[in-house]
Design an enzyme around this catalytic site. Structure first.
Site, short mmCIF file in Angstrom:
data_model
loop_
_atom_site.label_atom_id
_atom_site.label_comp_id
_atom_site.label_asym_id
_atom_site.label_seq_id
_atom_site.Cartn_x
_atom_site.Cartn_y
_atom_site.Cartn_z
N HIS A 290 -4.67 -3.05 -0.64
CA HIS A 290 -5.06 -4.38 -1.12
C HIS A 290 -6.11 -4.97 -0.18
O HIS A 290 -5.88 -6.03 0.41
CB HIS A 290 -3.84 -5.32 -1.17
N SER B 205 7.13 2.73 -4.68
CA SER B 205 7.35 2.28 -6.06
C SER B 205 6.12 2.51 -6.94
O SER B 205 6.20 2.45 -8.15
CB SER B 205 7.74 0.80 -6.08
N GLU B 206 4.96 2.74 -6.30
CA GLU B 206 3.74 3.00 -7.08
C GLU B 206 3.46 4.50 -7.17
O GLU B 206 2.32 4.91 -7.39
CB GLU B 206 2.54 2.29 -6.45
N GLY C 116 0.80 -1.22 0.00
CA GLY C 116 0.00 0.00 0.00
C GLY C 116 0.83 1.26 0.00
O GLY C 116 2.02 1.26 0.33
N HIS D 53 -4.93 -7.18 -8.44
CA HIS D 53 -4.00 -6.40 -7.63
C HIS D 53 -4.68 -5.79 -6.38
O HIS D 53 -4.39 -6.22 -5.27
CB HIS D 53 -3.39 -5.29 -8.52
ZN ZN Z 1 -0.37 -2.55 -4.69
#
Ligand code: ZN
Length: 218
Positions: free
Chosen positions: A94, A72-73, A26, A155
């Site tokens: 998630h 990283s997102e 997250g 995902h």
């Molecule tokens: Zn994710």
């Protein structure tokens, strides 16, 4: 600045306490008054995130302040801020039931619960994209200007808001509704990743996460 950081930390702890994420999953962010983005770091449990862990990046993704690596997102967050001047916060989690609908059937397409229709609309299921790559924000592009909640295929989920509380409440509502819908309808056929999707995931394992190919996938 301190108040914004305090607020983001509060909702990091809430998503972990409510089991919307596990381990280091997250990421959460908010837009600061100067236009920069305050975002969670990569690889940190959301239940443990502290004020000093938070990172500031520009709207184009360059690090402005902070010691760790931004999530990283962060590309998901940047896509939303770049396309939605009305949005100042993004939550990616998630949660179990929302994730179940992302691998089986998007039951949000059915008009079932009036309050969910009014608050979340017809939550779209975005095409599968390899985590940490441009595929993920690209999969959200068809809906980014219209929707405030998204299921990411195989995902999890993303919600947005004019502030972090609203983005968090949308995540909570999405998960609660997903639980009701799944309980009523049950699951469908499970969508599994294709060979080429797995190949790209293995490439991302090394490039984005610095991990070896996991057991069983060599
Ligand atoms: Zn994710």
């Amino acid at each position: 600045m301190f108040l914004y950081k305090k607020e983001l930390v509060k909702f990091c702890h809430k998503v972990y306490e409510n089991k919307f994420v596990a381990a280091t999953d997250g990421n959460l962010s908010l837009r600061l008054p100067d236009g920069n983005i305050l975002i969670t770091p990569s690889g940190k449990n959301k239940g443990d995130v502290a004020i000093e862990d938070l990172i500031i990046i520009s709207e184009s993704g360059e690090k402005v302040n902070g010691t760790g690596k931004p999530s990283s997102e962060n590309k998901i967050h940047l896509l939303i801020y770049q396309n939605r001047p009305d949005i100042n916060a993004v939550v990616h989690c998630h949660p179990v039931y929302a994730s179940v609908l992302s691998i089986t059937k998007n039951l949000f397409e059915l008009p079932v619960l009036p309050e969910v229709i009014l608050t979340l609309g017809k939550v779209p299921l975005c095409e599968y994209g390899t985590p940490s790559t441009e595929e993920l924000p690209n999969s959200m592009k068809p809906y980014v200007k219209k929707s405030n909640a998204f299921l990411l295929k195989n995902h999890g989920a993303v919600t947005t808001g004019k502030n972090i509380e609203e983005a968090y409440f949308r995540m909570e509502k999405l998960e609660h509704a997903a639980q009701i819908l799944f309980t009523a309808f049950g699951g469908g056929k499970i969508n599994t990743l294709t060979g080429s999707e797995l190949e790209k995931l293995m490439a991302a394992a090394k490039d984005s996460y610095g991990i070896d190919i996991p057991f069983g996938y060599k």
